[in-house]
Enzyme design. Structure first.
Site, PDB file in Angstrom:
ATOM      1  N   GLY A   1       0.931  -1.266  -0.001  1.00  0.00           N
ATOM      2  CA  GLY A   1       0.034   0.018  -0.028  1.00  0.00           C
ATOM      3  C   GLY A   1       0.821   1.224  -0.020  1.00  0.00           C
TER       4      GLY A   1
ATOM      5  N   MET B   1      -4.599  -6.815  -6.644  1.00  0.00           N
ATOM      6  CA  MET B   1      -4.332  -7.923  -7.575  1.00  0.00           C
ATOM      7  C   MET B   1      -5.476  -8.935  -7.589  1.00  0.00           C
ATOM      8  SD  MET B   1      -1.643  -7.111  -8.855  1.00  0.00           S
ATOM      9  CE  MET B   1      -0.171  -6.188  -8.249  1.00  0.00           C
ATOM     10  N   ARG B   2      -6.639  -8.393  -8.088  1.00  0.00           N
ATOM     11  CA  ARG B   2      -7.842  -9.360  -8.181  1.00  0.00           C
ATOM     12  C   ARG B   2      -8.523  -8.891  -9.464  1.00  0.00           C
ATOM     13  NH1 ARG B   2     -10.682 -13.733  -5.956  1.00  0.00           N
ATOM     14  NH2 ARG B   2     -12.669 -13.640  -6.758  1.00  0.00           N
TER      15      ARG B   2
ATOM     16  N   HIS C   1      -0.197   1.381 -12.826  1.00  0.00           N
ATOM     17  CA  HIS C   1       0.544   0.183 -13.543  1.00  0.00           C
ATOM     18  C   HIS C   1       1.952   0.695 -13.804  1.00  0.00           C
ATOM     19  CE1 HIS C   1       1.412  -3.647 -15.240  1.00  0.00           C
ATOM     20  NE2 HIS C   1       1.752  -3.112 -16.205  1.00  0.00           N
TER      21      HIS C   1
ATOM     22  N   ARG D   1     -16.463 -14.605  -8.989  1.00  0.00           N
ATOM     23  CA  ARG D   1     -16.126 -13.035  -8.874  1.00  0.00           C
ATOM     24  C   ARG D   1     -17.136 -12.079  -8.703  1.00  0.00           C
ATOM     25  NH1 ARG D   1     -10.936 -12.925 -10.231  1.00  0.00           N
ATOM     26  NH2 ARG D   1     -10.108 -14.397 -11.866  1.00  0.00           N
TER      27      ARG D   1
ATOM     28  N   GLU E   1       5.430   6.588  -9.353  1.00  0.00           N
ATOM     29  CA  GLU E   1       3.901   6.462  -8.984  1.00  0.00           C
ATOM     30  C   GLU E   1       3.268   7.367  -7.937  1.00  0.00           C
ATOM     31  OE1 GLU E   1       2.988   2.200  -8.603  1.00  0.00           O
ATOM     32  OE2 GLU E   1       4.977   1.602  -9.454  1.00  0.00           O
TER      33      GLU E   1
ATOM     34  N   ASP F   1      -4.917  -4.091 -17.340  1.00  0.00           N
ATOM     35  CA  ASP F   1      -3.969  -2.886 -17.568  1.00  0.00           C
ATOM     36  C   ASP F   1      -4.037  -2.146 -18.883  1.00  0.00           C
ATOM     37  OD1 ASP F   1      -2.728  -3.608 -14.979  1.00  0.00           O
ATOM     38  OD2 ASP F   1      -1.491  -5.284 -15.846  1.00  0.00           O
TER      39      ASP F   1
HETATM   40  C1  GAR Z   1       2.751  -0.668  -7.569  1.00  0.00           C
HETATM   41  O1  GAR Z   1       4.126  -0.706  -8.220  1.00  0.00           O
HETATM   42  C2  GAR Z   1       1.584  -0.814  -8.887  1.00  0.00           C
HETATM   43  O2  GAR Z   1       1.963   0.040  -9.973  1.00  0.00           O
HETATM   44  C3  GAR Z   1       1.725  -2.255  -9.021  1.00  0.00           C
HETATM   45  O3  GAR Z   1       1.426  -2.843  -7.885  1.00  0.00           O
HETATM   46  C4  GAR Z   1       2.505  -2.075  -6.991  1.00  0.00           C
HETATM   47  C5  GAR Z   1       1.743  -2.086  -5.699  1.00  0.00           C
HETATM   48  O4  GAR Z   1       2.637  -1.553  -4.711  1.00  0.00           O
HETATM   49  N1  GAR Z   1       0.280  -2.567  -9.760  1.00  0.00           N
HETATM   50  C6  GAR Z   1       0.252  -3.382 -10.806  1.00  0.00           C
HETATM   51  O5  GAR Z   1       1.216  -3.970 -11.347  1.00  0.00           O
HETATM   52  C7  GAR Z   1      -1.215  -3.330 -11.306  1.00  0.00           C
HETATM   53  N2  GAR Z   1      -1.113  -4.374 -12.613  1.00  0.00           N
HETATM   54  P1  GAR Z   1       1.867  -0.486  -3.316  1.00  0.00           P
HETATM   55  O6  GAR Z   1       0.948  -1.680  -2.635  1.00  0.00           O
HETATM   56  O7  GAR Z   1       3.226  -0.198  -2.660  1.00  0.00           O
HETATM   57  O8  GAR Z   1       1.201   0.556  -3.763  1.00  0.00           O
END
Ligand code: GAR
Length: 217
Positions: free
Chosen positions: A13, A92-93, A111, A67, A176, A147
């Site tokens: 997070g 991640m779902r 992403h 789902r 990000e 994505d």
């Molecule tokens: C982040 O890098 C986000 O961009 C990626 O998961 C990570 C979560 O990190 N998301 C994906 O790959 C979506 N396909 P966080 O929990 O520290 O925010």
């Protein structure tokens, strides 16, 4: 009136934390009203609680492939908190098309690649294997395809020859944390609009910034 936002997480997070911090500012047009995790062990839950944000855990594992049943419970939590906008932060779902449609134009994802390049798993490894010299992160509206979806904002970083997936991921994460709050600011402030598959930003200006990579001495 601030727009009411839910952040959905599955892990540490850090993007969630960046959004919570940005939304702390009195002039930010959104407030984070709930953090929802599909895993009880998500590290982000503790961070959210420490910031005084209500948290909800809806374990997705027991739902298996159903789902729609998971989403019924999720939607009830969103309704209960009167959520207007959703930010996915490492959630991640996958969703059903019906859920995505219901939140069309109101659900963002981030992403760690310059989409449409390198969707899916291990985007940083994909970037290194492709030998790109610039990569980055993308905030986009969620559509049924994973994505993908109208791009709200992107940020770029240089890729170095010595990068590993981990070092590149770390550099991209810095971007990000900058662009996700900015993208939410635009959406919540009513400054972005969809023209079909394209997202346009009111008052968008050409910054003239360029990034050239590699640079050699
Ligand atoms: C982040 O890098 C986000 O961009 C990626 O998961 C990570 C979560 O990190 N998301 C994906 O790959 C979506 N396909 P966080 O929990 O520290 O925010």
């Amino acid at each position: 009136m601030k727009r009411r936002v839910a952040i959905l997480i599955s892990g540490r997070g850090s993007n969630m934390a960046a959004l919570i911090e940005a939304a702390d500012a009195s002039d930010f047009p959104a407030e984070i009203v709930v953090v929802i995790s599909n895993r009880a062990d998500a590290g982000g839950l503790e961070r959210a609680r420490a910031s005084g944000i209500p948290t909800v855990t809806i374990e997705s594992k027991p739902f298996g492939k159903d789902r729609a049943a998971f989403e019924t419970v999720l939607q009830a939590a969103l309704d209960q908190h009167r959520v207007e906008l959703i930010c996915l932060g490492g959630f991640m779902r996958l969703f059903t098309a019906a859920f995505v449609q219901r939140w069309h134009g109101r659900m963002l994802n981030i992403h760690p690649s310059l989409l449409p390049s390198f969707p899916g798993l291990d985007p940083q490894g994909q970037a290194l294997r492709a030998g790109v010299k610039i990569s980055g992160a993308t905030v986009h509206f969620v559509i049924p395809e994973t994505d993908a979806g109208p791009i709200v904002m992107q940020g770029a970083v240089a890729v170095a020859d010595g990068d590993t997936p981990e070092t590149l991921a770390e550099r991209i994460l810095g971007i990000e944390h900058r662009i996700y709050p900015e993208a939410l600011r635009l959406l919540a402030g009513g400054r972005v609009h969809l023209e079909g598959d394209i997202c346009k930003t009111d008052g968008s200006i050409r910054t003239g910034g360029v990034l050239v990579s590699p640079t050699a001495t």
